[in-house]
Design a protein around this motif. Structure first.
Motif, PDB file in Angstrom:
ATOM      1  N   ALA A  88       0.836  -1.206   0.000  1.00  0.00           N
ATOM      2  CA  ALA A  88       0.000   0.000   0.000  1.00  0.00           C
ATOM      3  C   ALA A  88       0.870   1.256   0.000  1.00  0.00           C
ATOM      4  O   ALA A  88       0.595   2.219  -0.738  1.00  0.00           O
ATOM      5  CB  ALA A  88      -0.932  -0.010   1.218  1.00  0.00           C
ATOM      6  N   LEU A  89       1.918   1.252   0.823  1.00  0.00           N
ATOM      7  CA  LEU A  89       2.822   2.400   0.891  1.00  0.00           C
ATOM      8  C   LEU A  89       3.509   2.624  -0.455  1.00  0.00           C
ATOM      9  O   LEU A  89       3.584   3.761  -0.947  1.00  0.00           O
ATOM     10  CB  LEU A  89       3.855   2.166   1.994  1.00  0.00           C
ATOM     11  N   LEU A  90       4.018   1.562  -1.049  1.00  0.00           N
ATOM     12  CA  LEU A  90       4.650   1.664  -2.363  1.00  0.00           C
ATOM     13  C   LEU A  90       3.671   2.220  -3.397  1.00  0.00           C
ATOM     14  O   LEU A  90       4.010   3.135  -4.169  1.00  0.00           O
ATOM     15  CB  LEU A  90       5.128   0.285  -2.807  1.00  0.00           C
ATOM     16  N   MET A 216      -6.736   1.424   5.674  1.00  0.00           N
ATOM     17  CA  MET A 216      -5.300   1.334   5.453  1.00  0.00           C
ATOM     18  C   MET A 216      -4.843   2.345   4.403  1.00  0.00           C
ATOM     19  O   MET A 216      -3.814   3.005   4.550  1.00  0.00           O
ATOM     20  CB  MET A 216      -4.904  -0.077   5.020  1.00  0.00           C
ATOM     21  N   TRP A 217      -5.618   2.472   3.332  1.00  0.00           N
ATOM     22  CA  TRP A 217      -5.255   3.401   2.267  1.00  0.00           C
ATOM     23  C   TRP A 217      -5.242   4.846   2.771  1.00  0.00           C
ATOM     24  O   TRP A 217      -4.345   5.628   2.445  1.00  0.00           O
ATOM     25  CB  TRP A 217      -6.225   3.247   1.096  1.00  0.00           C
ATOM     26  N   ASN A 221      -1.755   7.185   3.007  1.00  0.00           N
ATOM     27  CA  ASN A 221      -1.772   8.447   2.269  1.00  0.00           C
ATOM     28  C   ASN A 221      -1.573   9.655   3.176  1.00  0.00           C
ATOM     29  O   ASN A 221      -1.363  10.765   2.682  1.00  0.00           O
ATOM     30  CB  ASN A 221      -3.075   8.590   1.479  1.00  0.00           C
ATOM     31  N   SER A 222      -1.655   9.431   4.477  1.00  0.00           N
ATOM     32  CA  SER A 222      -1.408  10.537   5.415  1.00  0.00           C
ATOM     33  C   SER A 222       0.053  10.603   5.851  1.00  0.00           C
ATOM     34  O   SER A 222       0.425  11.478   6.633  1.00  0.00           O
ATOM     35  CB  SER A 222      -2.311  10.388   6.641  1.00  0.00           C
ATOM     36  N   SER A 228       8.235  11.776   8.265  1.00  0.00           N
ATOM     37  CA  SER A 228       8.430  12.203   9.653  1.00  0.00           C
ATOM     38  C   SER A 228       7.349  11.669  10.590  1.00  0.00           C
ATOM     39  O   SER A 228       7.564  11.596  11.806  1.00  0.00           O
ATOM     40  CB  SER A 228       8.469  13.734   9.735  1.00  0.00           C
ATOM     41  N   ASN A 229       6.199  11.261  10.057  1.00  0.00           N
ATOM     42  CA  ASN A 229       5.129  10.723  10.902  1.00  0.00           C
ATOM     43  C   ASN A 229       4.866   9.244  10.639  1.00  0.00           C
ATOM     44  O   ASN A 229       3.825   8.711  11.030  1.00  0.00           O
ATOM     45  CB  ASN A 229       3.840  11.520  10.689  1.00  0.00           C
TER      46      ASN A 229
END
Length: 461
Positions: A88-90, A216-217, A221-222, A228-229
């Motif tokens: 998901a991150l990718l 999760m999405w 996306n945040s 940094s978060n």
């Protein structure tokens, strides 16, 4: 396409060689590490990306640099949360970069693939289907009723073909089965081992996460551009595999399987390693009235077998595993016991790779600790001091320079340097080959955390 290596596994089934700080994919069980073998193989498909944990950053960057690959294509998770959050991150990162039309291939970092010609053909065929909107997985043609793998159940009728390759719609994913059920799968046909290889278009996977895993999405996306978060976000993300999160929820017309025989092995046990290596292991082995014994160990040690057959012996210096062939899956029970009795031996080796080279502990006693330290060409240790120990260095190989309290000394084989308690010091390799020295620590404490760093090329605290 964009080949992406997932490299977050711990490989506990290959203890005592695989450990938390040097997991399976980075171990040199073969001529190259599995991680390096995977990257080399995928370079033929495109410039590889790697997703791994922050803890494996240095090992990953070392491999990327050795293979002249771009370390910018590295995504670091703060900690592992299984494959769905990683993918998901990718996907979110690529979509936000305007690369939604591109095709991604997801590949585990720690598998052996012997037939690369069929592998490449299968991936190119998968890419064609991905451009048409399919999510494609490779199904490994089973040659035995294995219980250590998940299975993909596909339709018996194929929907498309290219040469000897065919695509089938996927009916269901099955978890690792019992022996009886695995035999039924093999007899029925249409069941394939799940190798964890997936090919898809970025925008298609993004749409799937939006509809099937909206929470999760939204979380991934945040994550800010500078990450940094990411720790805060990853604490909230569900720990779930891509199989459970996405693949098992897809309708048949969205998911395709390409059955293939690519010489695949997940080398997930010492039995599998013994099968792949056969009689090629390097330690000297003597068998007297003995047969079919396998040894995996460092060179320089002789192993003799008398009146015993079918043993697997794995020697890592500080731990020794002995098992009957066919029973090495029991290593997981050993690991469970060690978590309670001696967790340190699951984490650390006597040796450790660092971004500048490697060290190996020779002796760790109450009143001293000794190491052999190797520094690679053009590399240097951090400029540091210690509060609880002094050090004595004897250079045994190569040449370089030592900085001691801002004064520089040239050193070579035979040089001796004393590092007093609290003194600032570093060694750098100014030659073209490894510089090696023996370090003897004396003091009240010899832990690796007794380091105050003043300057470091690798941004360590």
């Amino acid at each position: 396409m964009i080949p992406v290596v997932l490299s977050g596994g711990s490989g506990t089934r290959l203890w005592p060689i695989s450990r938390a700080k040097l997991p399976k994919q980075f171990c040199t069980i073969f001529e190259q590490s599995l991680h390096a073998m995977t990257l080399t193989r995928l370079c033929k498909l495109g410039e590889p990306w790697v997703i791994t944990s922050q803890a494996l950053r240095d090992l990953t960057i070392r491999n990327l640099n050795e293979l002249s690959l771009n370390p910018q294509n590295l995504i670091l998770e703060p900690f592992a949360k299984n494959t769905a959050p990683a993918i998901a991150l990718l996907t979110a990162l690529l979509l936000n970069k305007g690369r939604g039309e591109e095709v991604v291939g997801i590949f585990p970092a720690d598998h052996v693939i012997e037939n690369e010609e069929v592998f490449n053909a299968s991936i190119h065929f998968a890419k064609e289907k991905a451009v048409q909107g399919k999510v494609v997985t490779l199904g490994i043609s089973p040659d035995s009723p294995a219980t250590g793998y998940g299975y993909i159940q596909s339709s018996l009728e194929h929907t498309d073909e290219q040469g000897t390759l065919r695509t089938h719609s996927v009916i269901k994913f099955h978890e690792k089965p019992s022996k009886d059920r695995a035999e039924q799968f093999l007899q029925s046909g249409g069941y394939y081992w799940n190798a964890g290889i997936f090919v898809f278009q970025v925008r298609i996977m993004a749409d799937l996460f939006k509809s099937l895993q909206p929470e999760m999405w939204a979380l991934v996306n945040s994550i800010r551009d500078d990450f940094s978060n990411i720790v805060e976000i990853y604490n909230k993300v569900e720990n779930i595999s891509i199989d459970y999160a996405i693949m098992e929820k897809l309708f048949q017309n969205h998911l395709a399987c390409i059955p293939c025989d690519i010489g695949w092995n997940d080398v997930g046990s010492w039995d599998a390693i013994a099968d792949v290596l056969g009689g090629t292991q390097t330690p000297q082995k003597i068998e007297v009235r003995s047969n079919n014994n396998f040894v995996q160990a460092l060179e320089g040690k002789t192993y003799a077998f008398v009146d015993v057959d079918d043993l697997v012996v794995v020697d890592s210096g500080d731990a020794l595993l002995i098992s009957k062939r066919g029973r090495t899956q029991g290593v997981k029970d050993v690991v469970d016991l060690l978590k309670l009795k001696n967790p340190g031996v699951l984490k650390d080796h006597l040796y450790e790779d660092r971004p500048w080279g490697r060290y190996e502990v020779l002796r760790d006693a109450d009143n001293f600790k000794s190491k052999v330290i190797q520094v690679n060409p053009s590399q240097q240790l951090s400029y540091q001091s210690h509060k609880k120990r002094e050090e004595h260095w004897i250079v045994t190989k190569g040449q370089g320079e030592v900085v001691l309290n801002d004064e520089t000394f040239q050193v070579q084989a035979g040089s001796y340097i004393k590092i007093p308690l609290g003194a600032k010091h570093r060694i750098r390799n100014s030659g073209t080959s490894i510089i090696e020295f023996v370090e003897v620590q004396m003091g009240s404490y010899f832990g690796e955390d007794d380091i105050v760093r003043y300057q470091d090329d690798y941004s360590r605290i």
